[in-house]
Design a protein around this motif. Structure first.
Motif, PDB file in Angstrom:
ATOM      1  N   LYS A 188       0.786  -1.126   0.025  1.00 42.93           N
ATOM      2  CA  LYS A 188      -0.061   0.054   0.000  1.00 42.93           C
ATOM      3  C   LYS A 188       0.829   1.186  -0.124  1.00 42.93           C
ATOM      4  O   LYS A 188       1.725   1.475   0.956  1.00 42.93           O
ATOM      5  CB  LYS A 188      -0.727   0.073   1.193  1.00 42.93           C
ATOM      6  CG  LYS A 188      -2.023   0.981   0.961  1.00 42.93           C
ATOM      7  CD  LYS A 188      -3.172   0.696   2.282  1.00 42.93           C
ATOM      8  CE  LYS A 188      -4.127   1.716   2.278  1.00 42.93           C
ATOM      9  NZ  LYS A 188      -5.165   1.617   3.258  1.00 42.93           N
ATOM     10  N   GLU A 190       0.328   4.383   0.773  1.00 38.07           N
ATOM     11  CA  GLU A 190       0.246   4.937   1.953  1.00 38.07           C
ATOM     12  C   GLU A 190       1.304   4.799   2.819  1.00 38.07           C
ATOM     13  O   GLU A 190       1.930   5.248   3.694  1.00 38.07           O
ATOM     14  CB  GLU A 190      -1.036   5.229   2.289  1.00 38.07           C
ATOM     15  CG  GLU A 190      -1.488   6.082   3.476  1.00 38.07           C
ATOM     16  CD  GLU A 190      -2.590   5.900   4.035  1.00 38.07           C
ATOM     17  OE1 GLU A 190      -3.056   6.932   5.080  1.00 38.07           O
ATOM     18  OE2 GLU A 190      -3.553   4.947   3.820  1.00 38.07           O
ATOM     19  N   ASN A 216      -5.487   9.251  -3.851  1.00 39.65           N
ATOM     20  CA  ASN A 216      -6.000   8.035  -3.630  1.00 39.65           C
ATOM     21  C   ASN A 216      -5.164   7.033  -2.692  1.00 39.65           C
ATOM     22  O   ASN A 216      -4.202   6.390  -3.118  1.00 39.65           O
ATOM     23  CB  ASN A 216      -5.979   7.632  -5.236  1.00 39.65           C
ATOM     24  CG  ASN A 216      -6.865   5.970  -5.005  1.00 39.65           C
ATOM     25  OD1 ASN A 216      -7.153   5.619  -4.199  1.00 39.65           O
ATOM     26  ND2 ASN A 216      -7.169   5.641  -6.237  1.00 39.65           N
ATOM     27  N   ALA A 218      -5.668   4.710  -1.102  1.00 41.98           N
ATOM     28  CA  ALA A 218      -5.948   3.071  -0.869  1.00 41.98           C
ATOM     29  C   ALA A 218      -5.188   2.392  -2.076  1.00 41.98           C
ATOM     30  O   ALA A 218      -5.297   1.317  -2.116  1.00 41.98           O
ATOM     31  CB  ALA A 218      -7.323   3.130  -1.149  1.00 41.98           C
ATOM     32  N   SER A 219      -4.430   3.361  -2.898  1.00 40.66           N
ATOM     33  CA  SER A 219      -3.621   2.706  -3.963  1.00 40.66           C
ATOM     34  C   SER A 219      -2.437   1.777  -3.562  1.00 40.66           C
ATOM     35  O   SER A 219      -2.016   2.061  -2.526  1.00 40.66           O
ATOM     36  CB  SER A 219      -3.053   3.898  -4.872  1.00 40.66           C
ATOM     37  OG  SER A 219      -4.023   4.647  -5.349  1.00 40.66           O
ATOM     38  N   THR A 220      -2.584   0.562  -4.438  1.00 43.10           N
ATOM     39  CA  THR A 220      -1.394  -0.399  -4.023  1.00 43.10           C
ATOM     40  C   THR A 220      -0.576  -0.595  -5.377  1.00 43.10           C
ATOM     41  O   THR A 220      -0.845  -0.436  -6.336  1.00 43.10           O
ATOM     42  CB  THR A 220      -2.151  -1.793  -3.656  1.00 43.10           C
ATOM     43  OG1 THR A 220      -3.078  -2.123  -4.897  1.00 43.10           O
ATOM     44  CG2 THR A 220      -2.933  -1.483  -2.438  1.00 43.10           C
TER      45      THR A 220
END
Length: 345
Positions: A188, A190, A216, A218-220
């Motif tokens: 992730k 973040e 965003n 939640a981006s992975t």
């Protein structure tokens, strides 16, 4: 090459020409020898024809080995001697072959000695870095144990800089074996950023710099946590170093139309001069800002770029003098790591 061969054989050609001239003089001026003029022309023609045929044959025979060597050396590799054909004759091909063999063996021995010396230096440096991390860890424990001591807390920022420099040296020592050290996993973005921001929080507090994370979250991405984190750390370190006191650093996580994750780190520093931009990823290049910041080594962005290539991450920099710098990490959705992950699903 044929002209060069004729020049090389000029003494032989001169001798043959002299013998032909003496033969003609003997026939013409010796009263005891009577030969028709046409016969002399015929004799000279046959003689010259034989000489031309002989030289053509010898040229092909004597230069064939050298031509094979020239073809080989046009595509020279480390194992060049193994591709050399066996000599066609004892002289001079065998002598040349022996000379090249001696040079190759000397080169290999020298290379092994240099490699062994570099390996020893590398091991010594790695050992020194590991030994330095032990007292640094002890210093950090002591500093953290004296929260109320103002002097101890003032050591936090210098300790962090020392830790970052030694940690970077440790990564440099591992760079040669980066491919074998990669462990790509789904991460992730973040979490990667927050971990690196936490490590640099002391420096941010010293300069009263705020970090704004948006986008965003939640981006992975599918990447190696340790090495990708190191790249983010280098970019954040540069942003903090060149940001003014009470400044801001903006971090944005975006998602491109082709599902590529784009991490943008923007600071409010002095920016990079236009003529310096093409060279910022060169090893040891510090630029005008680096000459002002005497602590700049020109290694941070170089390492970030080199590691990013291995991680299949593209780095793009945009900057305007006096308006700050923006660096993007573009995680492609079509890289070998991501394809590997999808094949395992």
């Amino acid at each position: 090459m044929f002209f060069a061969y004729l020049v090389y054989k000029k003494s032989w050609i001169g001798l043959i020409g002299l013998l032909l001239l003496l033969t003609n003089a003997l026939i013409l001026f010796d009263a005891g020898i009577r030969v028709e003029p046409y016969s002399i022309i015929y004799l000279n023609g046959v003689f010259l024809t034989i000489c031309v045929v002989f030289f053509s044959w010898r040229y092909k025979k004597e230069t064939s080995y050298y031509k094979s060597l020239l073809t080989l050396f046009n595509d020279l590799r480390d194992d060049w001697f193994e591709s050399i054909p066996s000599p066609y004759s004892r002289f001079p091909d065998r002598i040349l072959y022996t000379l090249l063999q001696t040079i190759y063996e000397y080169e290999q021995n020298k290379r092994r000695e240099d490699h062994s010396s570099q390996q020893m230096d590398h091991n010594d440096l790695t050992s020194w870095v590991h030994e330095m991390k032990t007292p640094l860890t002890a210093m950090k424990i002591i500093i953290d144990a004296h929260h109320s001591n103002e002097l101890a807390q003032r050591l936090n920022a210098p300790w962090l800089r020392m830790h970052l420099l030694i940690d970077r040296q440790l990564y440099i020592s591992r760079l040669a074996n980066l491919d074998s050290d990669l462990l790509p996993e789904k991460q992730k973005v973040e979490n990667l950023i927050r971990e690196e921001v936490r490590k640099l929080s002391t420096w941010c507090m010293e300069k009263n710099i705020s970090i704004d994370l948006k986008g965003n979250i939640a981006s992975t991405v599918y990447t190696d946590k340790k090495w990708c984190g190191f790249v983010i750390r280098q970019l954040l370190t540069n942003a903090i170093k060149y940001s003014p006191t009470d400044g801001n650093i903006f971090i944005h996580i975006g998602l491109h139309e082709n599902e590529s994750v784009i991490l943008t780190i923007k600071d409010e520093g002095p920016g990079i001069q236009a003529h310096d931009l093409p060279r910022i990823f060169d090893k040891g290049f510090t630029g005008e800002n680096g000459r002002v910041q005497h602590s700049a080594t020109g290694m941070g962005l170089y390492l970030a770029k080199k590691i990013s290539v291995k991680l299949h991450i593209r780095l793009e920099v945009a900057s305007v003098a006096s308006e700050g710098t923006s660096i993007q990490m573009i995680f492609s959705s079509d890289n070998p790591f991501e394809r590997m992950r999808r094949s395992l699903l």
